[in-house]
Scaffold this motif. Structure first.
Motif, PDB file in Angstrom:
ATOM      1  N   LYS A  43     -68.435 -44.453  42.857  1.00  0.00           N
ATOM      2  CA  LYS A  43     -69.545 -44.026  43.715  1.00  0.00           C
ATOM      3  C   LYS A  43     -69.826 -45.089  44.766  1.00  0.00           C
ATOM      4  N   ALA A  44     -70.204 -44.601  45.954  1.00  0.00           N
ATOM      5  CA  ALA A  44     -70.498 -45.503  47.062  1.00  0.00           C
ATOM      6  C   ALA A  44     -71.942 -45.992  46.993  1.00  0.00           C
ATOM      7  N   TYR A  45     -72.111 -47.258  47.326  1.00  0.00           N
ATOM      8  CA  TYR A  45     -73.431 -47.873  47.416  1.00  0.00           C
ATOM      9  C   TYR A  45     -73.490 -48.635  48.717  1.00  0.00           C
ATOM     10  N   ARG A  46     -74.597 -48.548  49.382  1.00  0.00           N
ATOM     11  CA  ARG A  46     -74.799 -49.310  50.612  1.00  0.00           C
ATOM     12  C   ARG A  46     -76.171 -49.953  50.486  1.00  0.00           C
ATOM     13  N   GLY A  47     -76.153 -51.204  50.239  1.00  0.00           N
ATOM     14  CA  GLY A  47     -77.418 -51.898  50.054  1.00  0.00           C
ATOM     15  C   GLY A  47     -77.240 -53.381  50.224  1.00  0.00           C
ATOM     16  N   PHE A  48     -78.180 -54.110  49.678  1.00  0.00           N
ATOM     17  CA  PHE A  48     -78.147 -55.561  49.788  1.00  0.00           C
ATOM     18  C   PHE A  48     -78.591 -56.159  48.458  1.00  0.00           C
ATOM     19  N   MET A  49     -77.795 -57.086  47.963  1.00  0.00           N
ATOM     20  CA  MET A  49     -78.185 -57.885  46.820  1.00  0.00           C
ATOM     21  C   MET A  49     -78.267 -59.318  47.307  1.00  0.00           C
ATOM     22  N   PRO A  50     -79.424 -59.941  47.150  1.00  0.00           N
ATOM     23  CA  PRO A  50     -79.538 -61.323  47.615  1.00  0.00           C
ATOM     24  C   PRO A  50     -78.761 -62.273  46.708  1.00  0.00           C
ATOM     25  N   PRO A  51     -78.381 -63.424  47.253  1.00  0.00           N
ATOM     26  CA  PRO A  51     -77.746 -64.429  46.401  1.00  0.00           C
ATOM     27  C   PRO A  51     -78.725 -64.845  45.305  1.00  0.00           C
ATOM     28  N   GLN A  52     -78.210 -65.125  44.152  1.00  0.00           N
ATOM     29  CA  GLN A  52     -79.054 -65.536  43.027  1.00  0.00           C
ATOM     30  C   GLN A  52     -79.161 -67.055  43.035  1.00  0.00           C
ATOM     31  N   SER A  53     -79.927 -67.531  43.984  1.00  0.00           N
ATOM     32  CA  SER A  53     -80.080 -68.975  44.141  1.00  0.00           C
ATOM     33  C   SER A  53     -80.857 -69.551  42.959  1.00  0.00           C
ATOM     34  N   GLY A  54     -80.667 -70.793  42.748  1.00  0.00           N
ATOM     35  CA  GLY A  54     -81.360 -71.463  41.666  1.00  0.00           C
ATOM     36  C   GLY A  54     -80.568 -71.487  40.366  1.00  0.00           C
ATOM     37  N   LEU A  55     -79.450 -70.766  40.321  1.00  0.00           N
ATOM     38  CA  LEU A  55     -78.619 -70.792  39.120  1.00  0.00           C
ATOM     39  C   LEU A  55     -77.543 -71.856  39.289  1.00  0.00           C
ATOM     40  N   ASN A  56     -77.349 -72.667  38.273  1.00  0.00           N
ATOM     41  CA  ASN A  56     -76.264 -73.643  38.337  1.00  0.00           C
ATOM     42  C   ASN A  56     -74.973 -72.969  37.837  1.00  0.00           C
ATOM     43  N   ASP A  57     -73.873 -73.676  37.927  1.00  0.00           N
ATOM     44  CA  ASP A  57     -72.572 -73.095  37.580  1.00  0.00           C
ATOM     45  C   ASP A  57     -72.502 -72.648  36.120  1.00  0.00           C
ATOM     46  N   ASP A  58     -73.122 -73.402  35.234  1.00  0.00           N
ATOM     47  CA  ASP A  58     -73.139 -73.034  33.815  1.00  0.00           C
ATOM     48  C   ASP A  58     -73.924 -71.730  33.614  1.00  0.00           C
ATOM     49  N   GLN A  59     -75.033 -71.581  34.302  1.00  0.00           N
ATOM     50  CA  GLN A  59     -75.844 -70.369  34.185  1.00  0.00           C
ATOM     51  C   GLN A  59     -75.113 -69.157  34.771  1.00  0.00           C
ATOM     52  N   ILE A  60     -74.417 -69.363  35.872  1.00  0.00           N
ATOM     53  CA  ILE A  60     -73.645 -68.269  36.478  1.00  0.00           C
ATOM     54  C   ILE A  60     -72.546 -67.827  35.514  1.00  0.00           C
TER      55      ILE A  60
END
Length: 146
Positions: free
Chosen positions: A85-102
């Motif tokens: 299915k097609a989606y057209r939107g925006f997801m913001p970057p998930q700032s504040g997460l460090n590499d371990d959390q990502i």
């Protein structure tokens, strides 16, 4: 000497406890994603894509793993496909997460047979450091087709 060695061993054990206690909890971190993608990752048709079949499949391919890391770190904007299915939107970057959390949240979402690591996240993040959210969307098109 035995007392000194025991004291050193105890000190080292106490130092390790806080590090272990700080290890990222992917399920807890996912709660910020669940606001849009829902608790079970089913998404909202027409608005927020599901984080199930395609995401799990992406985690098995090197370019898919890169895409997933870049979606989390850079956000995504524009047309993408999820589960056909097609989606057209925006997801913001998930700032504040460090590499371990990502890595932890991606492992929670994908259940990857090969878990993401903080080192892998750092490398993949660096490989797309200059990408904008619309360019991340273009990576989706390469993975799932037009």
């Amino acid at each position: 000497m035995k007392v000194r060695n025991a004291a050193i061993g105890l000190a080292l054990a106490l130092i390790a406890v806080p590090a272990a206690a700080q290890s990222a909890d992917g399920a807890k971190i996912y709660s910020r994603c669940a606001v849009c993608h829902l608790a079970n990752g089913q998404g909202v048709p027409g608005a927020f894509p599901p984080l199930q079949k395609d995401v799990k499949s992406f985690a098995t391919k090197s370019e898919g793993r890169r895409y997933l890391v870049l979606v989390v770190t850079h956000g995504v904007s524009g047309p993408i496909k999820a589960e056909g299915k097609a989606y057209r939107g925006f997801m913001p970057p998930q700032s504040g997460l460090n590499d371990d959390q990502i890595a932890a949240v991606l492992n929670h979402v994908t259940g990857a047979a090969k878990p993401f690591t903080a080192n892998e996240v750092a490398q993949l993040k660096a490989s797309g450091a200059s990408l904008k959210p619309n360019q991340v969307a273009e990576l989706n098109q390469k993975l799932v087709g037009p």
